[in-house]
Design an enzyme around this catalytic site. Structure first.
Site, PDB file in Angstrom:
ATOM      1  CB  SER A 180      -5.308 -25.730 -43.752  1.00  0.00           C
ATOM      2  OG  SER A 180      -5.422 -25.802 -45.401  1.00  0.00           O
ATOM      3  CB  SER A 210      -3.410 -22.996 -45.356  1.00  0.00           C
ATOM      4  OG  SER A 210      -4.163 -23.240 -44.439  1.00  0.00           O
ATOM      5  CE  LYS A 229      -5.043 -21.244 -41.964  1.00  0.00           C
ATOM      6  NZ  LYS A 229      -5.844 -22.141 -41.585  1.00  0.00           N
TER       7      LYS A 229
END
Lengths: 491, 95, 493
Positions: free
Chosen positions: A183, A159, A79
């Site tokens: 998320s 997210s 990420k």
């Protein structure tokens, strides 16, 4: 999809040990997939081909010497929130324009020490603020899943949308993600993948761009419960550089799998049957209850009275912390600088140009609730409510070993469907956010599909540091639900 | 709790984010909706409840007083938009 | 603010055009904690260094960096609290103070707002004429220092160096208990002495290790407190006094001219001796304090505090009391000796096994005077305590006279060496042999028959003879012996 990229981490590890193919071949297979898919899915914001190949070659040398480590040769996506030395790390924000950290986050460093290979950096909502990956400066990541008979583009959740999309589309063997209000678990649920947010303090936050410090936790998104267990085992651990990381040994999560769940007591929180819950979600939950019952677990109804206040309390605490955590993006030491007449104008212009609308919204809310005269009514009140939420869980866990809930109130939705209504978007986290507020571990497991053929997930919530039991229960659900087939390839 | 545009501008100034008229107007609406929504916490009786300080009960570890970092000015200013002789450079600050 | 504050005695009031005014002073002293590394990062806390050289990625607030507290800073803060006779809080909390400034990389300063590590304490000041004043300590908390912006290198740019960023400071907040510039100066001096005794701050004001924010307000005696102004970052004790005098007079003038004082932050300009309003602070501050979520509450137990208390050195007040009680010194002399711990130690070494009053006189008058004259620190004194002790011994045993002793001190100061050997080798010994003295007296009397005659009429003339005899013996004759023999020979009673 190449045959190699179809393998789970566990299967690929076994094959690599048996020299059925090399780590470099595995990495090349993934790089090929990314090449073909990223234009459509926008899961990666940076692909580190050369680094991946170098790392894979080094893995092959170790494998040749019979010195393979737990994740030796496994290609992962990271990420964009994780700082990776010399590699794009911008939290998918324009404000970190061009930032190349001179350091490596503890969690990614742990993964590389376990033999993993970095494929690149994954798309996400800007600063992890969002539930659809639509707030990314790099544009939305796209869910590889589409409703049956539809070509409408759906969000992968957020997210960690890029992480979930990449894992679901087989663009990496597994991905790192982070979870502040859901998320990891919400995008996992929306993409038919497994995502675990471990107990607060289980993974080091050092080197991960901070959103809300008291809520942020790193965790993996993977295809199977076993893969998630293998990844978390490598990611977790005490870090002297993070005061909030916990100094207790990391159990061998993968070894804990396969044990019986017979006799375990599973709580069903009655307050999670929220008003307007869709029949499909209700049915999914009931199915989960039946599966666990059939595996020998005992089902107990419990009450978590303050559940409905978790989301509003979260939307005070998280923005408050974020407003302060994001103050460092001022155009002085790194990232975007937009000139102004004086230093204040430079700050204001840089931050106005650097932050997207959702990030600005949250900074504004956070600044407001901490400002003079409002602290007690908002921030203090929310932290008190947080104590009550934690107490609810504490008393529930006196009676049960884990809780079973839906992971999300709905399946994947269309791009743009919720962007005009912040609160509707926030409600995506209604089942996941309580877990962050109490610091507990939570795992999302694929549990079936809705009528449109889109994946749905169930969430298990555990006691602090009881990830091993969560994995065991999650695998029971996974076994009952059956293998999730990969998304129909359309890209 | 609804906020007015003057408040939006004051908060934006505190947060050091430039807002134009259109943004200030839009943010006024959005902030009001969000603050209205979180207002429901008022229903919860929190009298005598300790605010959360750490979700996992533990004692803060302390570091030994050892110098083990620094001497890396190159790294410190490597990403700076403007730097000179290892200083960060900014528009002049008036005291 | 506490209304139960003391009223100034009449002589400390300031005369205005319309009557007397009382000045009310409170200080916030920022003292750098003596430690090797910074409060939350392992970079060096040492003063100076090349730009951004004492900087870790934590101090530069790189994304994802986290603070880890330095135990030594906690220990030093507790020890300081104990030295200020203050309450130690076993649990305290670090908060973020949010504001934007280029030398504040995080966009917030980690400080302690609601729950500081140290609570209320007291510092005693000894003023002239035996007056003792108790200045209350409101609190002491730990916080990060900011970096440094250099504004004068370029017409339109500032240069930022983060070497100071994150260095541990103790903010020591007094109650508004001071009523004159002298009291404020005495407070800072005493505080500095205590910190230096404890070794928790080096007290070096030139390097900014100690600096004060001075809160000043004025009122009519007996009336409620006036609006205060805060004078920021005053970096010498003398400037503290100047700033207060200027600011009090300014406020009185404003009020007497019919104006009102607005609460504001001001800067002291040491060149003009004036204070001025800070331009950049026109905007009302809203620091949005909240507990730093990267840090857990700071906790320790009572046995930890007790152990630190037990190991505390003797502090100036206690030392002074002991010097008075055990050595019979005057409070004034004792007060001077305890001003610096090394000076007090020096004195004690000299006084060991000797007449303490004589030792105190020598240290205060001869040694301190000489050190001041040459601008030498006592640590580098060319005359060691052992050497000074030997000089005093030579006087006490009558080997040399007090006058010769001063010459001897001067020789040891500039040349070094063993005082006894110097006396021996240079023939400085006092003459006590009555034969030799009688001979000298006889010679003087023989040479001055007129004076001998006068002396019989006017006994005070004896002094002239003493001087002549001393001169004749090169100052080495024992003055008592000279006196006795002279009286005898001159036939005086």
């Amino acid at each position: 999809m190449s045959e190699l990229t179809g393998l789970t981490i566990a299967a690929a590890r076994a094959a690599l040990e048996k020299k059925e193919f090399s780590a470099l071949e595995l990495t090349e297979a993934y790089l090929g997939e990314i090449e073909g898919a990223n234009g459509a899915l926008n899961a990666y914001v940076a692909v580190t081909r050369d680094k991946a190949r170098d790392m894979a070659r080094a893995c092959d040398e170790r494998l040749a010497r019979g010195e393979g480590r737990p994740l030796e040769g496994i290609p992962l996506g990271i990420k964009d929130l994780y700082c990776t030395q010399g590699v794009h790390a911008q939290a998918c924000s324009h404000v970190l324009d061009g930032f190349l950290p001179r350091y490596e986050s503890t969690v990614t460093a742990n993964l590389w020490s376990a033999g993993a290979v970095m494929l690149g950096k994954l798309n996400m909502d800007e600063f992890a603020m969002g539930s659809s990956n639509e707030t990314s400066y790099y544009g939305p990541a796209i869910n590889p899943w589409r409703a049956s008979g539809s070509e409408e583009k759906l969000v992968p959740g957020g997210s960690s949308g890029g992480s979930a999309a990449a894992v679901a589309a087989r663009l990496c063997a597994g991905a790192t993600a982070t979870d502040t209000g859901g998320s990891i678990r919400q995008p996992a649920a929306l993409t038919g993948t497994v995502g675990i947010k471990p107990t607060y303090g289980r993974c080091s936050r050092w080197g991960i761009v901070a959103f809300a410090s008291s809520l942020d936790q790193a965790g993996p998104i993977a295809r199977t419960v076993r893969d998630a267990a293998m990844m978390l085992g490598a990611m977790a651990g005490h870090d002297a550089k993070d005061t909030t990381s916990v100094d207790t040994p990391v159990p061998d999560y993968a070894a804990a799998l396969g044990g019986s769940v017979k006799g375990m007591r599973i709580g069903i929180p009655r307050e999670y049957r929220i008003d307007g819950m869709s029949a499909e979600i209700g049915a999914l939950w009931d199915k989960g209850i039946d599966w666990l019952k059939a595996s020998g677990a005992e089902i107990v109804e419990v009450s978590l009275p303050h559940t409905k206040y978790a989301l509003p309390a979260y939307y005070i605490v998280a923005p408050a912390e974020a407003s302060s955590n994001l103050a460092r993006y001022d155009g002085v030491r790194y990232g975007l600088r937009v000139a102004g007449d004086d230093i204040i104008a430079m700050y204001e212009n840089s931050r106005a140009a650097g932050f997207g609308a959702e990030v600005k919204r949250r900074i504004m809310v956070g600044t407001y609730v901490l400002s003079a005269g409002y602290y007690d009514a908002y921030y203090l009140k929310a932290q008190q409510v947080r104590t009550l939420i934690k107490r609810d869980f504490d008393s529930a866990f006196e009676k049960v070993d884990a809780l079973l809930t839906p992971a999300t109130p709905n399946s994947a939705f269309a791009l743009g469907a919720m962007t005009d209504d912040p609160i509707a978007m926030y409600l995506n986290d209604v089942f996941t956010v309580t877990v962050n507020m109490a610091g507990l571990p939570g795992i999302s497991v694929p549990a079936g599909f809705d009528a449109r053929g889109l994946p749905l997930g169930l969430q298990l919530i555990g006691k602090p540091f009881d990830e091993a039991n969560l994995f065991r229960l999650a695998q029971a659900l996974e076994d009952a639900a059956g293998e999730t087939p990969p998304a129909q390839r359309w890209w | 709790m609804s906020v007015d545009e003057a408040t939006v501008r004051r908060i934006a100034r505190l947060a050091r984010i430039a807002v134009n008229d259109e943004e200030a107007h839009r943010l006024q609406g959005e902030l009001s909706v969000i603050l209205d929504w979180v207002e429901q916490l008022g229903e919860v009786d929190t009298a005598g409840v300790e605010p959360m300080t750490s979700v996992i009960p533990m004692v803060m570890k302390k570091r030994d007083d050892v110098v083990s970092d620094g001497a890396k000015a190159d790294d410190v200013v490597a990403n700076a938009p403007v730097s000179e002789d290892h200083f960060f450079v900014v528009p002049k600050v008036v005291e | 603010m506490d209304e139960m504050v003391r009223s100034a005695p009449k002589d400390k009031l300031i005369k205005g055009a319309t009557g007397d005014w009382e000045v009310i002073i409170g200080l916030e002293v920022h003292a750098q904690v003596t430690s090797k590394s910074k409060l939350f990062s392992p970079a060096s806390a040492e003063y100076g260094g090349a730009p951004n050289d004492h900087v870790s990625l934590i101090d530069a607030a790189m994304p994802g960096m986290l603070p880890v507290i330095n135990e030594e800073c906690v220990r030093q803060a507790i020890r300081t609290g104990l030295g200020l006779k203050a309450r130690i809080n076993l649990k305290s909390v670090f908060d973020r103070k949010n504001y934007f400034y280029p030398d504040l990389p995080q966009g917030y300063q980690i400080s302690q707002f609601k729950q500081p590590i140290v609570g209320e304490g007291v510092v005693y000041l000894d003023m002239a004429e035996g007056e003792q004043i108790a200045v209350g300590i409101e609190r002491l908390h730990l916080e990060q220092d900011a970096g440094k912006s250099i504004h004068d290198q370029h017409p339109s740019l500032s240069y930022v160096d983060l070497n100071r960023s994150g260095v541990a400071l103790m903010e020591i907040v007094s109650k508004p208990d001071m009523r004159s510039a002298d009291e404020a100066k005495a407070y800072v001096t005493k505080l500095r002495t205590i910190l230096r005794y404890l070794g928790t701050c080096d007290g070096n004001m030139e390097e900014g290790s100690m600096r004060a924010d001075v809160n000043v307000s004025v009122r009519r005696p007996g009336e409620p407190l006036g609006t205060r102004c805060e004078i920021k970052n005053v970096n010498s004790i003398r400037f503290v006094g100047q700033a207060i005098d200027y600011e009090a007079r300014r406020q009185i003038d404003v009020i007497e001219d019919g104006g009102t004082i607005s609460q504001e932050t001001r800067l002291f300009d040491s060149r003009s001796g004036q204070t001025r309003s800070m331009r950049s602070k026109e905007e009302a501050h809203d620091y949005r304090y909240f507990p730093d979520p990267d840090l857990l509450p700071l906790e320790f137990d009572q046995p930890y505090v007790d152990a630190l208390a037990a190991a505390l050195p003797e502090l100036p007040d206690e030392k002074k009391a002991r010097f008075v009680a055990d050595f019979g010194l005057s409070p004034y002399d004792a007060g001077i000796l305890v001003g610096e711990r090394v000076a007090a130690d020096y004195f004690e070494q000299v006084a060991q096994g000797r007449d303490a009053k004589a030792a105190a006189n020598w240290v205060i008058n001869e040694l301190f005077g000489r050190l001041n004259k040459d601008g030498v620190d006592i640590v580098e004194s060319p005359v060691s305590a052992a050497q000074l002790g030997a000089i005093i011994d030579l006087v006490a045993s009558g080997v040399i006279s007090g006058k010769i002793a001063k010459d001897l001190f001067e020789i040891v100061w500039s040349e070094g060496g063993d005082p006894a050997e110097i006396v021996e080798s240079r023939g400085m010994k006092q003459v006590t042999d009555t034969g030799a003295i009688e001979k000298a007296i006889d010679e003087v009397m023989a040479a001055n028959p007129d004076k001998v005659a006068q002396a019989k009429e006017k006994p005070s003339m004896a002094g002239w003879f003493v001087g002549q005899v001393m001169k004749a013996t090169g100052g080495k004759a024992n003055p008592q012996a000279v006196n006795a023999l002279l009286k005898d020979k001159l036939g005086l009673e």
